[in-house]
Design a protein around this motif. Sequence first.
Motif, PDB file in Angstrom:
ATOM      1  N   ALA A   1       0.837  -1.204   0.000  1.00  0.00           N
ATOM      2  CA  ALA A   1       0.000   0.000   0.000  1.00  0.00           C
ATOM      3  C   ALA A   1       0.871   1.252   0.000  1.00  0.00           C
ATOM      4  CB  ALA A   1      -0.927  -0.011   1.209  1.00  0.00           C
TER       5      ALA A   1
ATOM      6  N   ILE B   1       0.182   3.586  -3.268  1.00  0.00           N
ATOM      7  CA  ILE B   1      -0.858   4.580  -2.994  1.00  0.00           C
ATOM      8  C   ILE B   1      -0.216   5.932  -2.694  1.00  0.00           C
ATOM      9  CG2 ILE B   1      -2.746   5.229  -1.456  1.00  0.00           C
ATOM     10  CD1 ILE B   1      -3.143   2.228  -0.901  1.00  0.00           C
TER      11      ILE B   1
ATOM     12  N   VAL C   1      -9.084   4.202  -2.564  1.00  0.00           N
ATOM     13  CA  VAL C   1      -8.899   2.762  -2.405  1.00  0.00           C
ATOM     14  C   VAL C   1     -10.223   2.144  -1.972  1.00  0.00           C
ATOM     15  CG1 VAL C   1      -7.641   0.921  -1.227  1.00  0.00           C
ATOM     16  CG2 VAL C   1      -6.483   3.080  -1.756  1.00  0.00           C
TER      17      VAL C   1
ATOM     18  N   TYR D   1     -12.463  -0.884  -0.534  1.00  0.00           N
ATOM     19  CA  TYR D   1     -12.238  -2.004   0.376  1.00  0.00           C
ATOM     20  C   TYR D   1     -13.578  -2.491   0.918  1.00  0.00           C
ATOM     21  CZ  TYR D   1     -13.038   1.231   4.272  1.00  0.00           C
ATOM     22  OH  TYR D   1     -13.604   2.134   5.147  1.00  0.00           O
TER      23      TYR D   1
ATOM     24  N   TYR E   1      -7.406  -2.671   6.933  1.00  0.00           N
ATOM     25  CA  TYR E   1      -7.507  -2.129   5.578  1.00  0.00           C
ATOM     26  C   TYR E   1      -7.649  -0.610   5.607  1.00  0.00           C
ATOM     27  CZ  TYR E   1      -8.630  -7.030   4.470  1.00  0.00           C
ATOM     28  OH  TYR E   1      -8.608  -8.393   4.365  1.00  0.00           O
TER      29      TYR E   1
ATOM     30  N   ILE F   1      -4.775   2.285   4.453  1.00  0.00           N
ATOM     31  CA  ILE F   1      -5.104   3.254   3.403  1.00  0.00           C
ATOM     32  C   ILE F   1      -4.810   4.669   3.894  1.00  0.00           C
ATOM     33  CG2 ILE F   1      -6.985   4.264   2.054  1.00  0.00           C
ATOM     34  CD1 ILE F   1      -8.331   1.435   2.222  1.00  0.00           C
TER      35      ILE F   1
ATOM     36  N   ALA G   1      -1.127   5.534   4.313  1.00  0.00           N
ATOM     37  CA  ALA G   1      -0.504   5.803   3.009  1.00  0.00           C
ATOM     38  C   ALA G   1      -0.966   7.121   2.406  1.00  0.00           C
ATOM     39  CB  ALA G   1      -0.802   4.653   2.047  1.00  0.00           C
TER      40      ALA G   1
ATOM     41  N   MET H   1      -6.436   1.300  -5.937  1.00  0.00           N
ATOM     42  CA  MET H   1      -6.358  -0.080  -5.459  1.00  0.00           C
ATOM     43  C   MET H   1      -7.733  -0.562  -5.044  1.00  0.00           C
ATOM     44  SD  MET H   1      -4.154  -1.622  -2.203  1.00  0.00           S
ATOM     45  CE  MET H   1      -2.553  -1.642  -3.027  1.00  0.00           C
TER      46      MET H   1
ATOM     47  N   ILE I   1      -9.225  -3.662  -2.593  1.00  0.00           N
ATOM     48  CA  ILE I   1      -8.852  -4.681  -1.609  1.00  0.00           C
ATOM     49  C   ILE I   1      -9.957  -5.725  -1.531  1.00  0.00           C
ATOM     50  CG2 ILE I   1      -8.289  -5.130   0.803  1.00  0.00           C
ATOM     51  CD1 ILE I   1      -7.244  -2.260   0.977  1.00  0.00           C
TER      52      ILE I   1
ATOM     53  N   LEU J   1      -5.355  -5.840  -4.247  1.00  0.00           N
ATOM     54  CA  LEU J   1      -4.722  -6.532  -3.127  1.00  0.00           C
ATOM     55  C   LEU J   1      -5.707  -7.577  -2.622  1.00  0.00           C
ATOM     56  CD1 LEU J   1      -2.581  -5.016  -0.301  1.00  0.00           C
ATOM     57  CD2 LEU J   1      -4.262  -6.790   0.184  1.00  0.00           C
TER      58      LEU J   1
END
Length: 390
Positions: free
Chosen positions: A107, A111, A117, A119, A127, A131, A134, A166, A168, A200
């Motif tokens: 991450a 990121i 992101v 999730y 998670y 995030i 990052a 991203m 997740i 991910l």
Amino acid sequence: MNFTERVTHLKEEGAYQVLARAKELEALGRDIIHMEVGEPDFYTPENISQRGIKAIEDGRTRYVPPVGVKSLREAIAEDAGKRRGISIDPTQVIISPGAKPNLFFPALAVISPGDEVIYPDPGFPTYEAMIRVAGGIPVPVPLVEEKEFSFDLEAFDQLVSDKTRMIILNSPGNPTGGVMSLDGLKHIADAAHKYNIWVLSDEIYLRIVFDQMEAPSIASLPGMMERTIIVDGFSKTYAMTGWRLGYGIMPVALAKKVSLLLTHSIGCTAEFTQYAGIEALTGPQTWVDEMVASYQKRRDVLVAGLNAIPGMHCRTPLGAIYAFPNVKSFSRGSDDLANLILEKANVALLPGTSFGSYGEGYLRIVFANSVENIQRALERIGAVLSDLPA
């Protein structure tokens, strides 16, 4: 004190908070049934433990390369590739102390501040934490009970965009026990290709599935291995939570960046635990099958008992070690209900809100416990809830 934004949002995991309160009650003489922490109640298999002990006796207690012992990376590449039907090169494998570094470091590597992101919610609390650390923007997608707690794909389609960096995934999932279908994964893969998004995929429970089913990996879909980060480990499958041994599988260019983050933070994973990991993968696997069969028996006892309690409804989890009963019919929120059950029934479990706002109206119950304790817990929970309007 003044702290940076990257840490001011961090919160404790709900499981550890409830465990601390449960321990306080035990110190007062209360008989607490623990169903709050997602940890196998089995001991590490003897052959694995003995290999770790022998490694210590052989002096395997030195620094090793940050990416991990070569023979373990080779064993993981072979085993993980075979189970997912893909080709994995050992250079794609990064060993870490537990699976979490292979959540955090990729991450951090991909990121940038302001990236979105996606999730799952309810989902593993780490998670959202990673995030935000990052600098990304968390975008929760609800899991749908009626679809075995898979992504709400209509909501997903509304949220995914060229701002998404991203996605997740967690299948089989914590806290719901849901397993994503191959069609659902294909839908997500199409979006990942369209918008050039990293995926991910947290597959720590990949081998804990029930009723002779398998959990597909998104990495097995065409063109996905080049944009997928697989996260897995030994804690759940081999009851090795305290050994702290996990791994990530990712494109080589990303693996090189993650290895540098490991170098400048953790250094390396304990050498002797890695030799125990080699034995886990290359030794007999019948123990894993027996453990999963035992979990399935416990799952069936728990789900049947929960569904027999007036006002409670629980779908049968397809994998992992969690039941996620729906308690929306009761007059209390999930937090209050979980606290009431702990204080009045002496059963420690978690509110669904420990896993995100979409967890309201649910409880998470770990069935990594004896059938006897599960039955005792059901009696206690049923007695307490019988006094509530539903």
